[in-house]
Write an enzyme that holds these catalytic residues in place. Structure first.
Site: not given
Ligand code: SAH
Length: 346
Positions: A90, A103, A110, A114, A117, A164, A218, A220, A337
Site C-alpha cells: 500500500e 507515504c 515487516c 513492533c 503496528c 523498515e 520511531s 515511542n 500510521c
Molecule cells: N519501520 C519504519 C517505517 C514505518 S513508519 C519505522 O518504524 O519508523 C510508521 C510509523 O507509524 C512509525 O513511526 C510508528 O511508530 C507509527 N505507528 C505504528 N503503528 C501505529 C499505531 N497503531 N498508531 C500510531 N502510530 C503508529
C-alpha cells in the site's frame, strides 16, 4: 527481462555504452520515465524506432497493478498495489494545502514486530526492489496529473509505509538516487524526503553519509524496559545506542531529526515520560511528532484522552522542545500510521 525502473542512470548509461550507443540516451530515457511519466517505450517519440525496439527487446517497463483505491473523509487516498509476483503493498497519498505527500512502502510486510503496528502482524514477505519503490511514486504522480495538477505538486515523500526502510538499505539508496535526481530523475528535494526507522542503528550513520534526506526515528518510549516491550529491536539496539547514532548523524545546519512518539494510554504518556523525553533529546537537534495511537482490531493499547495528549505536549513545549501533535490522516480507511496491512478488501 529486466524492469527498466530497476536501473540507476549510471547503469543505463553503461548499458548503452556497452552496446556502442551514446550514453546520453540514458538521460533522454530518464526524462521520459520520470518527468514525462511515459507508460511505455513506444511513447518515447524522439528516440527513433530502432532504439525503441532495442529497449522493448531488453527491458520491461513494469508498473504495478492498482487493485484498490480508497478515499478517506479527510481526502487522504490509499492505494493497494499488486506486484508482479502477486504480493500486495500500500501507499498513501496525503493532500496538503499546496502540495501532496506520499507515504511510501519499502517492504512487503515487516520483520520488526513492533507490537502496536498492524503491518507487523503478517511478518516480512520480501524487500521491494528499487523499481517497485519508484513505481509507487511514479504511479502517484501519474494519478496527481490525472486530477489536473502539476505532477511535481507531489513534492514530499515519507518512507513511513509498510516495512523498515533501513532493512532494505541498498534498494532504498538506489531508489533515492532516482527520486532525488534533480536533472533527469523525479526531482524531489532531499529536504522534502524523510526516511523513518524503528532504530536499525548500524545503518543510521551510513544513511547520513550516503544521502541528504531527513531522518525520523520511531522512539515511542523513554526507558529501555518499556521500549523493548513495544519494539523488540530495542533488545539489540537500546535507547542509548540509538540516541548516540542520532547525535552523530551527519546533517546540514538547521536540520533536525524527527522523533515519532506514539502516545498510548498508561504505557508511555506520563508526565515523567514527557520530562524524560526532553532530557533524552536535549543533546540532539530534534523535533518531536506525537502520534496519538491509532486503534486496530485486537490491539491492546488505547489512545490517551485529549487532555493527557495536550498535557504531554505542554511539558515538551514548556521546556523549549519543538513538538507537535501529528494528526494521523486517513484512519477511517486504515491508511493512518501503523494501519497498513494490504489485506485485499475486494
Ligand atoms: N519501520 C519504519 C517505517 C514505518 S513508519 C519505522 O518504524 O519508523 C510508521 C510509523 O507509524 C512509525 O513511526 C510508528 O511508530 C507509527 N505507528 C505504528 N503503528 C501505529 C499505531 N497503531 N498508531 C500510531 N502510530 C503508529
Amino acid at each position: 527481462m529486466q524492469n527498466i525502473l530497476d536501473l540507476t542512470r549510471e547503469e543505463l548509461s553503461q548499458w548503452f555504452e556497452n552496446r556502442g550507443i551514446r550514453s546520453f540516451r540514458a538521460n533522454q530515457i530518464f526524462r521520459w520515465l520520470y518527468l514525462n511519466l511515459a507508460e511505455d517505450f513506444d511513447s518515447m517519440t524522439d528516440l527513433g524506432k530502432a532504439l525503441r525496439a532495442t529497449l522493448t527487446d531488453h527491458f520491461t517497463l513494469e508498473t504495478m497493478t492498482l487493485v484498490d483505491k480508497q478515499t478517506s473523509a479527510d481526502t487522504t487516498e490509499k492505494f493497494l498495489h499488486c506486484l508482479s509476483d502477486g504480493e500486495l503493498v500500500e501507499s498513501v497519498l496525503i493532500p496538503g494545502k499546496n502540495n501532496f505527500t506520499l507515504c511510501v512502502s519499502s517492504q512487503v510486510g515487516c520483520a520488526m514486530d513492533c507490537h502496536f503496528c498492524l503491518t507487523a502482524k503478517n511478518g516480512l514477505k520480501r524487500n521491494l526492489t528499487m523499481g517497485e519503490i519508484i513505481a509507487q511514486v511514479r504511479d502517484a504522480r501519474i494519478y496527481v496529473k490525472s486530477l489536473g495538477h502539476d505532477p511535481l505538486k507531489l513534492s514530499n515523500l515519507v518512507f513511513m509505509g509498510m516495512g523498515e526502510p533501513l532493512a532494505n538499505y541498498n534498494q532504498l539508496i538506489r531508489a533515492l538516487a532516482v527520486l532525488c535526481d534533480t536533472d533527469y530523475g523525479m526531482k524531489f528535494s532531499t529536504r522534502r524526503v524523510t526516511v523513518s526507522t524503528s532504530g536499525l542503528v548500524p545503518k543510521i550513520p551510513k544513511l547520513g553519509l550516503d544521502t541528504d534526506v531527513n531522518l525520523a526515528i520511531s522512539l515511542n518510549a523513554t526507558d529501555n524496559e518499556t521500549r523493548s516491550k513495544l519494539m523488540p529491536i530495542n533488545d539489540t539496539y537500546p535507547i542509548e545506542d540509538l540516541l548516540a547514532a542520532c547525535r552523530n548523524f551527519s546533517m546540514k545546519p538547521r536540520k533536525k531529526i524527527t522523533f515519532e512518539y506514539i502516545l498510548m494510554a498508561g504505557i508511555n504518556d506520563s508526565d515523567e515520560d514527557a520530562r524524560r523525553l526532553v532530557k533524552l533529546l536535549t543533546p540532539i537537534r530534534a523535533k518531536v511528532n506525537l502520534i496519538p495511537f491509532n486503534a486496530h482490531e485486537g490491539a491492546p493499547y488505547k489512545r490517551p484522552s485529549r487532555e493527557r495528549i495536550e498535557g504531554f505536549l505542554k511539558i515538551l513545549l514548556d521546556r523549549d522542545m519543538t513538538a507537535i501533535i501529528r494528526k494521523s490522516k486517513g484512519d477511517d480507511i486504515s491508511a493512518a500510521c501503523g494501519q497498513l496491512k494490504a489485506k485485499q478488501q475486494l
